[in-house]
Design a protein around this motif. Structure first.
Motif, short mmCIF file in Angstrom:
data_model
loop_
_atom_site.label_atom_id
_atom_site.label_comp_id
_atom_site.label_asym_id
_atom_site.label_seq_id
_atom_site.Cartn_x
_atom_site.Cartn_y
_atom_site.Cartn_z
N MET A 7 0.83 -1.21 0.00
CA MET A 7 0.00 0.00 0.00
C MET A 7 0.86 1.26 0.00
O MET A 7 0.60 2.22 -0.73
CB MET A 7 -0.93 -0.01 1.22
CG MET A 7 -2.01 -1.06 1.19
SD MET A 7 -3.02 -1.00 2.70
CE MET A 7 -4.19 -2.33 2.37
N MET A 8 1.91 1.26 0.83
CA MET A 8 2.80 2.42 0.88
C MET A 8 3.49 2.63 -0.46
O MET A 8 3.65 3.77 -0.92
CB MET A 8 3.83 2.22 1.99
CG MET A 8 3.28 2.35 3.39
SD MET A 8 2.68 4.05 3.70
CE MET A 8 2.40 3.97 5.47
N GLU A 9 3.89 1.54 -1.10
CA GLU A 9 4.50 1.67 -2.43
C GLU A 9 3.50 2.24 -3.43
O GLU A 9 3.85 3.07 -4.27
CB GLU A 9 5.01 0.30 -2.88
CG GLU A 9 6.23 -0.18 -2.10
CD GLU A 9 6.56 -1.64 -2.35
OE1 GLU A 9 5.77 -2.32 -3.07
OE2 GLU A 9 7.57 -2.12 -1.82
N THR A 10 2.25 1.80 -3.33
CA THR A 10 1.20 2.33 -4.21
C THR A 10 1.04 3.84 -4.03
O THR A 10 0.76 4.57 -4.99
CB THR A 10 -0.14 1.62 -3.92
OG1 THR A 10 -0.01 0.24 -4.21
CG2 THR A 10 -1.28 2.21 -4.75
N LEU A 11 1.24 4.30 -2.79
CA LEU A 11 1.10 5.73 -2.49
C LEU A 11 2.40 6.50 -2.71
O LEU A 11 2.47 7.70 -2.40
CB LEU A 11 0.61 5.91 -1.06
CG LEU A 11 -0.76 5.30 -0.74
CD1 LEU A 11 -1.12 5.56 0.72
CD2 LEU A 11 -1.84 5.84 -1.66
N GLY A 12 3.43 5.82 -3.23
CA GLY A 12 4.68 6.50 -3.56
C GLY A 12 5.62 6.74 -2.40
O GLY A 12 6.52 7.58 -2.49
N VAL A 13 5.44 5.98 -1.31
CA VAL A 13 6.31 6.15 -0.15
C VAL A 13 7.52 5.22 -0.28
O VAL A 13 7.39 4.04 -0.55
CB VAL A 13 5.55 5.82 1.16
CG1 VAL A 13 6.47 5.95 2.36
CG2 VAL A 13 4.34 6.74 1.31
N ASN A 14 8.71 5.79 -0.09
CA ASN A 14 9.95 5.00 -0.06
C ASN A 14 10.34 4.79 1.40
O ASN A 14 10.34 5.74 2.19
CB ASN A 14 11.08 5.72 -0.80
CG ASN A 14 10.77 5.88 -2.28
OD1 ASN A 14 10.38 4.91 -2.95
ND2 ASN A 14 10.91 7.09 -2.80
N PHE A 15 10.70 3.57 1.77
CA PHE A 15 10.88 3.28 3.19
C PHE A 15 11.87 2.14 3.41
O PHE A 15 12.19 1.38 2.49
CB PHE A 15 9.54 2.89 3.83
CG PHE A 15 8.83 1.76 3.11
CD1 PHE A 15 9.13 0.44 3.37
CD2 PHE A 15 7.88 2.04 2.13
CE1 PHE A 15 8.49 -0.60 2.70
CE2 PHE A 15 7.23 1.02 1.45
CZ PHE A 15 7.54 -0.30 1.73
N GLU A 16 12.34 2.06 4.65
CA GLU A 16 13.07 0.89 5.14
C GLU A 16 12.10 0.05 5.92
O GLU A 16 11.43 0.54 6.84
CB GLU A 16 14.23 1.31 6.06
CG GLU A 16 15.37 2.01 5.35
CD GLU A 16 16.50 2.33 6.32
OE1 GLU A 16 16.53 1.70 7.41
OE2 GLU A 16 17.31 3.20 6.01
N ARG A 17 12.02 -1.23 5.58
CA ARG A 17 11.02 -2.11 6.18
C ARG A 17 11.57 -2.72 7.47
O ARG A 17 12.65 -3.30 7.50
CB ARG A 17 10.67 -3.21 5.18
CG ARG A 17 9.59 -4.17 5.58
CD ARG A 17 9.27 -5.05 4.39
NE ARG A 17 8.18 -5.96 4.59
CZ ARG A 17 7.52 -6.54 3.59
NH1 ARG A 17 7.87 -6.28 2.33
NH2 ARG A 17 6.53 -7.37 3.83
N ARG A 18 10.79 -2.59 8.54
CA ARG A 18 11.15 -3.17 9.83
C ARG A 18 10.00 -4.05 10.31
O ARG A 18 8.84 -3.74 10.10
CB ARG A 18 11.42 -2.07 10.87
CG ARG A 18 12.52 -1.08 10.44
CD ARG A 18 13.89 -1.69 10.44
NE ARG A 18 14.90 -0.77 9.96
CZ ARG A 18 15.51 0.14 10.71
NH1 ARG A 18 15.21 0.25 11.99
NH2 ARG A 18 16.43 0.92 10.18
#
Length: 327
Positions: free
Chosen positions: A160-171
């Motif tokens: 979902m975050m990727e769909t919304l264009g958010v780049n992140f480190e997954r924990r």
């Protein structure tokens, strides 16, 4: 099946007057476990609560078991390592289709629907001191906690975050542990998928100031188009932090039972949970949705025959025969 059976000598003599009639318990298990999720999440509080309630009412040893959440619960119930469990409909569908990461290629078709639980909203929490008040505010490369590996949150929220264009480190981690990491500045955001109120969020509110971040209408629409979720509002009185309802999306949760459990046992266990909603709400407020009329929220799993009979007799459920295991 791996659930423990009563000894033949004891079982032959045991009957109970459950549900107003003599009930033969000779093929019932002597004990049972309910697969839940990590401590600090709604699954653990809710699942341990109904396990204890069923154990007390039916006179059988039983309790909740800490697990990795819905994906692992589907596997445990399918194999019979847990009699009961809890899952959301997305992971249930993936498990039936053989795409559960715990056992790729295995269709977990021995996990049957038992009763409707509640909707799992997807929500984002950050410390107020972070300045993050919207999804758009989440900084590039943010450290986001998505819950236990294989959980509903971990399965769907990163996508979902990727769909919304958010780049992140997954924990990953248990909800209580992630809450502590957020408070200690080791995480920027926690992306929760759990029944509300989430115990870890309620605890954070007591200890510090947090922002509970809602989706915009456009973000909500984009997620609903891409994933098996529906619109949802987190009520303002769910958390002290909220001043108005928070826009979200949600996925239905169901209790599951190993399909080979005795019909009478699952019928009576279902009856304990579904016949007195006030007791369930005392366990967790999310159980306000654990009511008979929500039987129709399952369009994925085969029904356990015992559970199907309970809903047919007590809720007028029109469950097709081809949706009942063994039917």
């Amino acid at each position: 099946m791996r659930y423990n059976k009563m000894t033949a000598l004891a079982a032959a003599a045991i009957v109970t007057a459950t549900a107003g009639h003599a009930q033969d318990m000779s093929d019932w298990p002597a004990s049972f476990t309910v697969g839940t999720a990590s401590q600090g999440g709604t699954y653990f509080a809710y699942g341990s609560g109904w396990a204890n309630l069923v154990a007390e009412e039916l006179g059988i040893s039983g309790g909740g078991e800490v697990t990795g959440g819905p994906m692992q619960n589907m596997a445990l119930v399918h194999t019979g390592d847990a009699a009961f469990g809890m899952t959301t409909m997305g992971p249930a569908a993936e498990s039936l289709g053989g795409t559960n990461p715990i056992a790729p290629g295995l269709a977990m078709d021995k996990a049957c629907a038992m009763f409707p639980m509640y909707q799992t909203p997807f929500s984002v929490t950050a410390l107020s001191s972070s300045g993050i008040t919207s999804v758009a505010d989440i900084p590039d490369g943010a450290r986001i906690g998505f819950g236990p590996a294989g959980s509903t949150s971990d399965t769907y929220f990163p996508r979902m975050m990727e769909t919304l264009g958010v780049n992140f480190e997954r924990r990953n981690g248990g909800w209580s542990d992630l809450g502590g990491q957020l408070q200690d500045g080791l995480l920027d955001v926690i992306a929760f998928a759990a029944g509300v109120p989430v115990p870890a969020v309620s605890q954070l509110e007591v200890q510090t100031d947090v922002n509970i971040i809602e989706f915009t209408e456009a973000e909500q629409a984009a997620i609903m188009e891409a994933f098996p979720v529906s619109s949802f509002e987190i009520a303002a009185d769910t958390y002290t932090t909220l001043e108005a309802p928070a826009r979200s999306v949600s996925m239905w949760n169901f209790a599951i039972a190993n399909c080979d459990l005795p019909e009478s046992f699952v019928y009576e266990a279902t009856n304990v949970v579904m016949s007195d909603n006030a007791r369930m709400v005392n366990i967790h407020r999310a159980a306000q949705s654990t009511v008979p009329e929500n039987w129709d929220k399952n369009g994925v799993l085969m029904w356990h025959p015992g559970a199907a009979r309970w809903f047919q007799e007590n809720a007028g459920a029109d469950i097709p025969a081809d949706m009942i295991y063994g039917g």
